[in-house]
Design an enzyme around this catalytic site. Structure first.
Site, PDB file in Angstrom:
ATOM      1  N   ASP A   1      35.283  -6.489  48.354  1.00  0.00           N
ATOM      2  CA  ASP A   1      34.263  -6.223  47.334  1.00  0.00           C
ATOM      3  C   ASP A   1      33.546  -4.912  47.633  1.00  0.00           C
ATOM      4  OD1 ASP A   1      32.394  -7.536  45.078  1.00  0.00           O
ATOM      5  OD2 ASP A   1      31.131  -6.526  46.566  1.00  0.00           O
TER       6      ASP A   1
ATOM      7  N   TYR B   1      27.742   1.887  46.146  1.00  0.00           N
ATOM      8  CA  TYR B   1      27.781   1.741  47.605  1.00  0.00           C
ATOM      9  C   TYR B   1      28.198   3.052  48.284  1.00  0.00           C
ATOM     10  CZ  TYR B   1      27.828  -3.337  46.707  1.00  0.00           C
ATOM     11  OH  TYR B   1      27.557  -4.622  46.274  1.00  0.00           O
TER      12      TYR B   1
ATOM     13  N   LYS C   1      32.386  -2.131  40.795  1.00  0.00           N
ATOM     14  CA  LYS C   1      31.365  -2.388  39.774  1.00  0.00           C
ATOM     15  C   LYS C   1      30.898  -1.120  39.069  1.00  0.00           C
ATOM     16  CE  LYS C   1      29.711  -5.916  42.985  1.00  0.00           C
ATOM     17  NZ  LYS C   1      30.218  -5.302  44.247  1.00  0.00           N
TER      18      LYS C   1
ATOM     19  N   HIS D   1      27.372  -4.103  37.138  1.00  0.00           N
ATOM     20  CA  HIS D   1      26.604  -4.388  38.353  1.00  0.00           C
ATOM     21  C   HIS D   1      25.238  -5.007  38.073  1.00  0.00           C
ATOM     22  CE1 HIS D   1      26.309  -2.877  42.782  1.00  0.00           C
ATOM     23  NE2 HIS D   1      25.781  -4.071  42.646  1.00  0.00           N
TER      24      HIS D   1
ATOM     25  N   GLN E   1      28.814 -12.502  39.761  1.00  0.00           N
ATOM     26  CA  GLN E   1      28.430 -12.312  41.159  1.00  0.00           C
ATOM     27  C   GLN E   1      26.908 -12.236  41.227  1.00  0.00           C
ATOM     28  OE1 GLN E   1      28.699  -8.767  44.378  1.00  0.00           O
ATOM     29  NE2 GLN E   1      30.709  -9.454  43.639  1.00  0.00           N
TER      30      GLN E   1
END
Length: 337
Positions: A48, A53, A82, A115, A189
């Protein structure tokens, strides 16, 4: 109870998501190669990440070497990334997923998630979190989730992703998508651990064939150092430490397991996927060692009773994570204020 194995998956339509994955938030490019190789060697087949990030390129470089080594094939891995908040406009979805695929050095991802439901203004890919001169977050109040979802559906049709889903959406937002979609969300998520079990939301998702994946399943032990580093700790910040809970510690001793292993096992028995983050090879391997025991009904119910509802949400009941609180004035902010 369905027997859990290292090959267990949760399914929605044609999507088969490995129930255990590696989270990579806060993993630096320098740490990624070590973490991914340790995870693959341990048996992980679910990775993931996310555009925001800033480690997709490092993951891509690592995956390229892993595929070339013959450890696993592309088809054996389930890779998730995402759409960032500054990409929450229909005309930007293709741009962002194409950039992610380029960084990951992949032809497709297995799952592409929105996201966060609230959008921020697009000021270029290098400014995923744009602020004005007064350090105020630049929100995009034109966010239209139904139009955004249509653009997500187009990515499935174009072959850039096998499945699409949501992250940090609440029940009413998910229902809006379900009531108006051509391709249903395959996954949600959300933050989930023993203090924030989101039972009503999970039940709703299961009823609608939407799988659930828990981020921060151990309570995000690295969250406090992260906030301290970025200067975002306030007197309202609340931290939770599920691994130190006396009930969890007691149950872990009973099974000769670590508290982390008990927390992960509980969530999987609850029927959701888990993506604990670690860059320590021994910890990565240890986290995955959860398939040789099963909680008794009594122990399962004791853990279930630890749920605190919204008060268990990281940073407290007003929102999850300090950054998300900056989005409270957006009309699509998903959490109780």
């Amino acid at each position: 109870m369905v027997k859990l194995t290292p090959n267990s998956v949760i399914t929605s339509g044609k999507m088969k998501m490995p129930i255990f994955g590696l989270g990579t938030w806060q993993s630096t490019p320098e740490e990624i190669d070590i973490a991914l190789n340790a995870a693959i060697d341990a048996g992980y087949r679910h990775i993931d990440t996310a555009f925001v990030y800033a480690n997709e390129a490092a993951i891509g470089n690592s995956l390229k070497k892993i595929f070339e080594s013959g450890k696993v094939t592309r088809e054996e891995l389930f890779i998730v990334t995402k759409l960032p908040l500054n990409g929450n406009r229909p005309e930007l979805v293709e741009t962002f997923i194409t950039k992610s695929l380029e960084s990951l050095q992949l032809d497709y991802v297995d799952l592409y998630l929105i996201h966060f439901p609230a959008g921020v203004q697009y000021k270029g890919m290098d400014q995923p979190i744009p602020f004005d001169e007064n350090k105020k977050l630049l929100l995009d109040h034109s966010t239209d989730l139904l139009e955004l979802w249509k653009a997500m559906e187009a990515q499935v049709k174009a072959g850039r992703t096998k499945s699409i889903g949501l992250s940090n959406f609440n029940q009413s937002q998910i229902k809006r998508i379900l009531d108006n979609c051509c391709i249903c969300p395959a996954n949600l998520q959300v933050e989930m651990h023993i203090y924030l079990q989101q039972k009503e939301l999970v039940s709703f998702c299961k009823q609608n064939d939407v799988t659930v994946c828990a981020y921060s399943p151990l309570g995000s032990p690295g969250f406090k150092p992260f906030l301290e580093k970025t200067g975002m700790v306030t007197d309202k910040t609340i931290f939770v430490y599920p691994m130190e809970d006396p009930v969890i510690v007691e149950i872990a001793k009973k099974y000769n397991k670590t508290p982390a292993q008990v927390l992960l096992r509980y969530l999987m028995e609850y029927g959701v996927a888990v993506i604990p983050k670690s860059t320590n090879p021994s910890r990565i391997k240890e986290n995955f060692d959860v398939f040789d025991f099963e909680l008794t009904t009594e122990d399962y119910e004791r853990i279930s009773a630890l749920d605190r509802g919204e008060e268990g949400r990281t940073s407290g009941g007003s929102g999850t994570f300090a950054f998300f609180n900056l989005l409270e004035s957006h009309h699509e902010y998903p959490f109780p204020k």
